[in-house]
Design a protein around this motif. Structure first.
Motif, PDB file in Angstrom:
ATOM      1  N   ALA A 138     -29.860 -19.641 -27.403  1.00 21.46           N
ATOM      2  CA  ALA A 138     -29.712 -20.941 -28.070  1.00 21.46           C
ATOM      3  C   ALA A 138     -31.058 -21.449 -28.577  1.00 21.46           C
ATOM      4  O   ALA A 138     -31.157 -21.935 -29.712  1.00 21.46           O
ATOM      5  N   GLN A 139     -32.109 -21.297 -27.775  1.00 24.28           N
ATOM      6  CA  GLN A 139     -33.433 -21.751 -28.195  1.00 24.28           C
ATOM      7  C   GLN A 139     -33.952 -20.915 -29.357  1.00 24.28           C
ATOM      8  O   GLN A 139     -34.558 -21.443 -30.288  1.00 24.28           O
ATOM      9  N   ILE A 154     -32.296 -32.041 -27.919  1.00 25.47           N
ATOM     10  CA  ILE A 154     -30.861 -32.275 -28.126  1.00 25.47           C
ATOM     11  C   ILE A 154     -30.060 -31.026 -27.764  1.00 25.47           C
ATOM     12  O   ILE A 154     -29.028 -31.098 -27.091  1.00 25.47           O
ATOM     13  N   LEU A 155     -30.550 -29.868 -28.183  1.00 21.87           N
ATOM     14  CA  LEU A 155     -29.867 -28.609 -27.870  1.00 21.87           C
ATOM     15  C   LEU A 155     -29.776 -28.390 -26.370  1.00 21.87           C
ATOM     16  O   LEU A 155     -28.711 -28.027 -25.863  1.00 21.87           O
ATOM     17  N   GLN A 156     -30.868 -28.606 -25.653  1.00 21.18           N
ATOM     18  CA  GLN A 156     -30.860 -28.375 -24.213  1.00 21.18           C
ATOM     19  C   GLN A 156     -29.895 -29.329 -23.498  1.00 21.18           C
ATOM     20  O   GLN A 156     -29.175 -28.923 -22.583  1.00 21.18           O
ATOM     21  N   VAL A 157     -29.867 -30.593 -23.923  1.00 23.50           N
ATOM     22  CA  VAL A 157     -28.945 -31.546 -23.305  1.00 23.50           C
ATOM     23  C   VAL A 157     -27.498 -31.125 -23.556  1.00 23.50           C
ATOM     24  O   VAL A 157     -26.685 -31.049 -22.630  1.00 23.50           O
ATOM     25  N   LEU A 158     -27.174 -30.820 -24.816  1.00 24.84           N
ATOM     26  CA  LEU A 158     -25.810 -30.383 -25.135  1.00 24.84           C
ATOM     27  C   LEU A 158     -25.461 -29.073 -24.435  1.00 24.84           C
ATOM     28  O   LEU A 158     -24.348 -28.900 -23.939  1.00 24.84           O
ATOM     29  N   PHE A 159     -26.422 -28.166 -24.379  1.00 26.98           N
ATOM     30  CA  PHE A 159     -26.201 -26.878 -23.737  1.00 26.98           C
ATOM     31  C   PHE A 159     -25.864 -27.065 -22.262  1.00 26.98           C
ATOM     32  O   PHE A 159     -24.923 -26.456 -21.753  1.00 26.98           O
ATOM     33  N   THR A 189     -35.306 -20.545 -35.037  1.00 30.03           N
ATOM     34  CA  THR A 189     -35.172 -19.826 -36.305  1.00 30.03           C
ATOM     35  C   THR A 189     -34.642 -20.740 -37.402  1.00 30.03           C
ATOM     36  O   THR A 189     -35.129 -20.706 -38.536  1.00 30.03           O
ATOM     37  N   LEU A 190     -33.671 -21.573 -37.077  1.00 26.09           N
ATOM     38  CA  LEU A 190     -33.130 -22.506 -38.074  1.00 26.09           C
ATOM     39  C   LEU A 190     -34.177 -23.504 -38.549  1.00 26.09           C
ATOM     40  O   LEU A 190     -34.310 -23.754 -39.756  1.00 26.09           O
ATOM     41  N   VAL A 191     -34.937 -24.063 -37.625  1.00 27.99           N
ATOM     42  CA  VAL A 191     -35.938 -25.063 -38.008  1.00 27.99           C
ATOM     43  C   VAL A 191     -37.065 -24.420 -38.816  1.00 27.99           C
ATOM     44  O   VAL A 191     -37.482 -24.957 -39.848  1.00 27.99           O
TER      45      VAL A 191
END
Length: 161
Positions: free
Chosen positions: A10-11, A56-61, A16-18
């Motif tokens: 996920a990280q 945000i990703l880590q919280v949602l994950f 890569t997207l950013v």
């Protein structure tokens, strides 16, 4: 797939997207002849975006992973209680010595990749390239270092240390 593998993937995806968005935006708006201030502003903006997106990703994950673990526990044991689910969630997030060693070796790969990129950036100046190119090479090295860290983490997790 383990918790650490999912987190690493996920990280890597968000990084890569950013960075992909950075390259699209930066090279459409700026040229290598643009001022270093313009490049610095663009890089700082995207560093902030990456930090915010990672949080945000880590919280949602973690929320989604906790829900997944709770659902699996509920399916496995029809007479479940909240305490058992809480213990299962805690157990999933525990890092042992092997995980810590893998993280250290992964960070070492990131430092090596970033260091090589820094030297490559200095070499561009040695050959009289534009300073913006040097800045871009060094910035790209941080991205490659992050990806190298993720790949090393995944390989060592599968292979074992």
């Amino acid at each position: 797939m383990s918790y650490t593998e999912k987190r690493t993937l996920a990280q890597m995806a968000i990084t890569t997207l950013v960075f992909g968005a950075f390259y699209l935006v930066a090279f459409n708006r700026l040229s290598l002849e643009s001022s270093l201030r313009d490049w610095a502003v663009m890089m700082l903006i995207f560093i902030g975006v990456l930090i915010l997106a990672s949080v945000i990703l880590q919280v949602l994950f973690h929320i989604l992973l906790s829900v997944d673990i709770a659902a699996r526990e509920a399916i496995r044991d029809k007479n479940f209680d909240e305490k058992a689910i809480g213990e299962a969630v805690k157990g999933e997030f525990i890092e042992d010595e092997r995980d810590k060693l893998i993280s250290l070796k992964s960070r070492q790969a990131a430092c090596i990749a970033s260091g090589i990129g820094f030297i490559a950036g200095l070499i561009t100046l040695l050959f009289s390239a534009l300073p913006a190119l040097m800045l871009t090479v060094i910035f790209s090295a941080t991205f490659l270092g992050s990806i190298a860290e993720g790949i090393t983490h995944l390989v060592l997790t599968h292979k074992g240390v």
